[in-house]
Design an enzyme around this catalytic site. Structure first.
Site, PDB file in Angstrom:
ATOM      1  N   SER A   1      -3.357  35.002 -27.042  1.00  0.00           N
ATOM      2  CA  SER A   1      -3.939  36.360 -26.716  1.00  0.00           C
ATOM      3  C   SER A   1      -4.419  37.100 -28.155  1.00  0.00           C
ATOM      4  O   SER A   1      -3.636  36.702 -29.040  1.00  0.00           O
ATOM      5  CB  SER A   1      -2.965  37.178 -25.994  1.00  0.00           C
ATOM      6  OG  SER A   1      -3.267  38.264 -25.121  1.00  0.00           O
ATOM      7  N   GLU A  43     -10.467  33.705 -18.186  1.00  0.00           N
ATOM      8  CA  GLU A  43      -9.508  34.625 -17.501  1.00  0.00           C
ATOM      9  C   GLU A  43      -9.111  35.823 -18.375  1.00  0.00           C
ATOM     10  O   GLU A  43      -8.140  36.039 -19.100  1.00  0.00           O
ATOM     11  CB  GLU A  43      -8.291  34.069 -17.154  1.00  0.00           C
ATOM     12  CG  GLU A  43      -8.264  32.966 -16.237  1.00  0.00           C
ATOM     13  CD  GLU A  43      -6.998  32.060 -15.927  1.00  0.00           C
ATOM     14  OE1 GLU A  43      -6.925  31.493 -14.935  1.00  0.00           O
ATOM     15  OE2 GLU A  43      -6.097  32.238 -16.997  1.00  0.00           O
ATOM     16  N   GLY A  98      -8.254  39.622 -19.823  1.00  0.00           N
ATOM     17  CA  GLY A  98      -7.606  40.592 -19.317  1.00  0.00           C
ATOM     18  C   GLY A  98      -7.783  41.792 -20.304  1.00  0.00           C
ATOM     19  O   GLY A  98      -8.533  42.924 -19.916  1.00  0.00           O
ATOM     20  N   ARG A 104       4.360  47.608 -27.130  1.00  0.00           N
ATOM     21  CA  ARG A 104       3.794  46.771 -28.117  1.00  0.00           C
ATOM     22  C   ARG A 104       4.175  47.034 -29.567  1.00  0.00           C
ATOM     23  O   ARG A 104       4.354  46.044 -30.108  1.00  0.00           O
ATOM     24  CB  ARG A 104       2.058  46.649 -27.639  1.00  0.00           C
ATOM     25  CG  ARG A 104       1.924  46.178 -26.395  1.00  0.00           C
ATOM     26  CD  ARG A 104       0.196  45.884 -26.277  1.00  0.00           C
ATOM     27  NE  ARG A 104       0.135  44.647 -26.917  1.00  0.00           N
ATOM     28  CZ  ARG A 104      -0.718  44.567 -28.004  1.00  0.00           C
ATOM     29  NH1 ARG A 104      -0.812  45.585 -28.608  1.00  0.00           N
ATOM     30  NH2 ARG A 104      -0.964  43.295 -28.504  1.00  0.00           N
ATOM     31  N   TYR A 116       5.935  43.758 -30.628  1.00  0.00           N
ATOM     32  CA  TYR A 116       5.019  42.792 -31.504  1.00  0.00           C
ATOM     33  C   TYR A 116       4.584  43.370 -32.820  1.00  0.00           C
ATOM     34  O   TYR A 116       3.870  42.848 -33.825  1.00  0.00           O
ATOM     35  CB  TYR A 116       3.775  42.596 -30.985  1.00  0.00           C
ATOM     36  CG  TYR A 116       3.622  42.180 -29.308  1.00  0.00           C
ATOM     37  CD1 TYR A 116       4.472  41.053 -28.781  1.00  0.00           C
ATOM     38  CD2 TYR A 116       3.263  42.891 -28.297  1.00  0.00           C
ATOM     39  CE1 TYR A 116       4.411  40.522 -27.431  1.00  0.00           C
ATOM     40  CE2 TYR A 116       3.401  42.729 -27.068  1.00  0.00           C
ATOM     41  CZ  TYR A 116       3.829  41.273 -26.570  1.00  0.00           C
ATOM     42  OH  TYR A 116       3.882  41.238 -25.249  1.00  0.00           O
ATOM     43  N   CYS A 126      15.964  56.782 -27.627  1.00  0.00           N
ATOM     44  CA  CYS A 126      17.020  56.982 -28.489  1.00  0.00           C
ATOM     45  C   CYS A 126      17.397  55.667 -29.473  1.00  0.00           C
ATOM     46  O   CYS A 126      18.384  55.079 -29.441  1.00  0.00           O
ATOM     47  CB  CYS A 126      18.444  57.117 -27.713  1.00  0.00           C
ATOM     48  SG  CYS A 126      18.804  55.777 -26.511  1.00  0.00           S
ATOM     49  N   GLU A 127      16.165  55.353 -29.952  1.00  0.00           N
ATOM     50  CA  GLU A 127      16.248  54.318 -31.262  1.00  0.00           C
ATOM     51  C   GLU A 127      15.118  54.447 -32.161  1.00  0.00           C
ATOM     52  O   GLU A 127      14.070  55.056 -31.681  1.00  0.00           O
ATOM     53  CB  GLU A 127      16.288  52.995 -30.606  1.00  0.00           C
ATOM     54  CG  GLU A 127      15.139  52.601 -30.100  1.00  0.00           C
ATOM     55  CD  GLU A 127      15.528  51.059 -29.061  1.00  0.00           C
ATOM     56  OE1 GLU A 127      15.966  50.948 -28.367  1.00  0.00           O
ATOM     57  OE2 GLU A 127      14.857  50.081 -29.918  1.00  0.00           O
ATOM     58  N   TYR A 161      -1.584  45.971 -21.196  1.00  0.00           N
ATOM     59  CA  TYR A 161      -0.224  45.672 -21.678  1.00  0.00           C
ATOM     60  C   TYR A 161       0.627  47.018 -21.894  1.00  0.00           C
ATOM     61  O   TYR A 161       1.259  47.062 -22.645  1.00  0.00           O
ATOM     62  CB  TYR A 161       0.003  44.659 -22.553  1.00  0.00           C
ATOM     63  CG  TYR A 161      -0.660  43.113 -21.978  1.00  0.00           C
ATOM     64  CD1 TYR A 161      -0.360  42.534 -21.175  1.00  0.00           C
ATOM     65  CD2 TYR A 161      -1.862  42.905 -22.602  1.00  0.00           C
ATOM     66  CE1 TYR A 161      -1.042  41.396 -20.734  1.00  0.00           C
ATOM     67  CE2 TYR A 161      -2.578  41.620 -22.404  1.00  0.00           C
ATOM     68  CZ  TYR A 161      -2.139  41.003 -21.475  1.00  0.00           C
ATOM     69  OH  TYR A 161      -2.747  39.827 -21.003  1.00  0.00           O
TER      70      TYR A 161
HETATM   71  N1  LLP Z   1      -4.664  33.678 -18.593  1.00  0.00           N
HETATM   72  C1  LLP Z   1      -3.375  33.189 -18.748  1.00  0.00           C
HETATM   73  C2  LLP Z   1      -2.900  32.063 -18.252  1.00  0.00           C
HETATM   74  C3  LLP Z   1      -2.469  34.093 -19.543  1.00  0.00           C
HETATM   75  O1  LLP Z   1      -1.292  33.753 -19.862  1.00  0.00           O
HETATM   76  C4  LLP Z   1      -3.088  35.209 -20.192  1.00  0.00           C
HETATM   77  C5  LLP Z   1      -2.316  36.147 -21.108  1.00  0.00           C
HETATM   78  C6  LLP Z   1      -4.336  35.555 -19.859  1.00  0.00           C
HETATM   79  C7  LLP Z   1      -5.127  34.818 -19.063  1.00  0.00           C
HETATM   80  C8  LLP Z   1      -4.965  37.066 -20.156  1.00  0.00           C
HETATM   81  O2  LLP Z   1      -5.077  37.116 -21.706  1.00  0.00           O
HETATM   82  P1  LLP Z   1      -5.810  38.229 -22.473  1.00  0.00           P
HETATM   83  O3  LLP Z   1      -7.218  37.963 -22.168  1.00  0.00           O
HETATM   84  O4  LLP Z   1      -5.234  39.305 -21.799  1.00  0.00           O
HETATM   85  O5  LLP Z   1      -5.441  38.211 -23.737  1.00  0.00           O
HETATM   86  N2  LLP Z   1       1.893  41.278 -23.640  1.00  0.00           N
HETATM   87  C9  LLP Z   1       1.007  40.807 -24.574  1.00  0.00           C
HETATM   88  C10 LLP Z   1       0.083  39.739 -23.881  1.00  0.00           C
HETATM   89  C11 LLP Z   1       0.645  38.431 -23.243  1.00  0.00           C
HETATM   90  C12 LLP Z   1      -0.369  37.617 -22.693  1.00  0.00           C
HETATM   91  C13 LLP Z   1       0.015  36.613 -21.753  1.00  0.00           C
HETATM   92  N3  LLP Z   1      -1.356  35.946 -21.159  1.00  0.00           N
HETATM   93  C14 LLP Z   1       0.426  41.648 -25.674  1.00  0.00           C
HETATM   94  O6  LLP Z   1       0.858  42.926 -25.015  1.00  0.00           O
HETATM   95  O7  LLP Z   1      -0.182  41.458 -26.367  1.00  0.00           O
END
Ligand code: LLP
Length: 464
Positions: A230, A310, A312, A361, A365, A392-393, A422
């Site tokens: 990602s 896919e 996001g 985030r 991260y 509180c941190e 996210y």
């Molecule tokens: N497809 C699958 C199978 C995935 O596991 C993910 C993200 C996506 C699509 C979408 O990825 P994107 O286009 O959004 O990068 N919480 C983390 C990101 C975790 C992504 C998990 N999988 C962050 O805030 O950076």
């Protein structure tokens, strides 16, 4: 940074700075959003979301039409999903990728047709699989060898519940790991992976999984799936992964005579979080990957597969900012050497009325964001600020280092952009802080699409 210099890569597409320095999005003054809906609040530019969805779809459709195939774009709901957003995505010609029963429930509640939904998950429950089959999802993405038999078993349960559907099969893909991991600042390419998702191509489990699916008459093998990471800004990882799964597809065909029709290249398309950063350009990445697919299929003497992707973050991330009200402003003398290696400096800690509960985030991260005062024109002089929350941190940091007007003060509205992906989806109730609402802005109007959580909502779960 000064709000006059808002970088259009980072702020929602319709962001405008008014003559008095106040910022509006989609024709809506952010001061009015705060007055009507309170803060913190996620402000989502609906037209920007729709435009990004359309642009992504058009870029991939065009690039792959040029090599004679079609593309399905699944919006990855994990980035941010609610019923309104699911409907927008579908209206713009996208399908919905879900990763849990909860996301599936939202897509179904939004009225997304089952065949337009995909279900992922490395540890799906029987209930989730049953529900997906009941909904007639377009695909279940199998993530492990044991899951092959579990989905087949779920089909038998389905047939028992629906005797009229004795020929019903479950459309499945198999998620494989290609040895390519990409994303953020770390880029690792290794043949042996140490993570929980998918079946390894190099280790032979991927081929075994695909063959196992073919051995189950309850399952219909649609294709091979790969998601490499990602926030990817270097396109080469997608190209290596595409080549690897096309090789696997050809190998499966050689061994079994079955050439899978579809290849899913996953999500991961990176966006700009800070001014000056360059996001991945959908049309460039689509063309580059299409060329790799075409060349690989020519080398392998296989027809070009149908493609799915896919995204996001790239669809929803930059559409949204989080609007906060500034509270405590505290200059802190930092004795350590400054970034230029010289002595102490003053850091202005600007506390806002949200924090790591609405944007995890930075804490999780080490992600970096920018911020601007958006309710007025600040003084020309700036201070070196750190935007922190109310938790509180001390790790409750939203923006590590940003120049804010020197006269930043309690009551100012401060916006942090690129929080659409996210942000709300990973929000928590840490310290019993209710989660902020999501307000869509469009053509001068606002619409609450996810309402603010209340203390009563939180206490409703506390059964004493
Ligand atoms: N497809 C699958 C199978 C995935 O596991 C993910 C993200 C996506 C699509 C979408 O990825 P994107 O286009 O959004 O990068 N919480 C983390 C990101 C975790 C992504 C998990 N999988 C962050 O805030 O950076």
């Amino acid at each position: 940074m000064s709000p006059d210099g808002l970088d259009p890569q980072v702020w929602p597409a319709s962001t405008v700075v008014g003559p008095d320095g106040a910022v509006s999005v989609a024709g809506v003054d952010l001061r009015a959003v705060a007055a009507e809906h309170g803060t913190p609040v996620y402000v989502l530019d609906e037209d920007d979301f729709r435009a990004r969805a359309r642009t992504f779809r058009a870029a991939f459709t065009e690039a792959f039409a040029a090599i004679g195939t079609e593309v399905d774009v699944y919006y990855a709901g994990k980035a941010f999903l609610c019923t309104a957003v699911a409907r927008w995505a579908v209206e713009e010609g996208l399908r919905i990728d879900t990763a849990t029963g909860g996301e599936l429930a939202v897509a179904l509640r939004a009225g997304v047709p089952g065949p337009d939904i995909g279900l992922h998950g490395n540890n799906k429950s029987d209930a989730e699989i049953d529900r997906a089959l009941e909904a007639g999802v377009g695909r279940v993405v199998i993530d492990s060898l044991p899951e092959v038999a579990r989905v087949a078993e779920a089909v038998r349960r389905y047939r028992a519940r629906h005797p009229e559907a004795m020929l019903r099969r479950a459309p499945v893909m198999v998620r494989v790991t290609t040895g390519v991991h990409a994303g953020g600042h770390e880029y690792i390419s290794t043949a042996h992976e140490d993570q929980k998702f998918g079946l390894s191509v190099a280790g032979g489990q991927a081929l075994a999984g695909l063959r196992a699916v073919l051995d189950h008459p309850e399952l219909e093998l649609l294709g091979v799936h790969s998601h490499i990471g990602s926030q990817i800004l270097d396109p080469s990882g997608f190209e290596v992964a595409a080549r690897t799964i096309l090789d696997l597809r050809a190998e499966l065909a050689a061994v079994t005579g079955h050439l899978v029709a579809e290849v899913d290249l996953g999500g991961g398309y990176g966006v700009a979080y800070l001014p000056g950063e360059v996001p991945l350009d959908p049309s460039r990445i689509a063309k580059d990957v299409a060329r790799v697919v075409q060349d690989a299929c020519a080398d392998l003497h296989t027809p070009v597969p149908r493609i799915s992707v896919e995204p996001g973050r790239a669809i929803v991330g930059p559409t949204t900012l989080t609007l906060y009200t500034v509270g405590t402003v505290k200059p802190v003398t930092v004795d350590a050497a400054g970034p230029d290696g010289t002595g102490s400096f003053t850091r202005t800690y600007v506390s806002v009325d949200g924090g790591m509960s609405d944007n995890l985030r930075p804490a999780l991260y080490g992600a970096h964001y920018t911020a601007a005062v958006v309710s007025r024109r600040g003084s020309p002089g700036t201070v070196r600020a750190r935007v922190v929350g109310k938790h509180c941190e001390s790790g409750d940091i939203l923006v590590h280092d940003v120049a804010l007007p020197a006269d930043v003060a309690a009551g100012d509205l401060l916006a942090v952009p690129v929080t659409g992906a996210y942000g709300r989806s990973m929000a928590s109730n840490y310290n019993h802080v209710p989660r902020p609402p999501v307000v869509a802005v469009r053509a001068g109007g606002t619409r609450v699409i996810v309402r603010r959580e209340t203390e009563d909502d939180l206490l409703a779960l506390d059964v004493g």
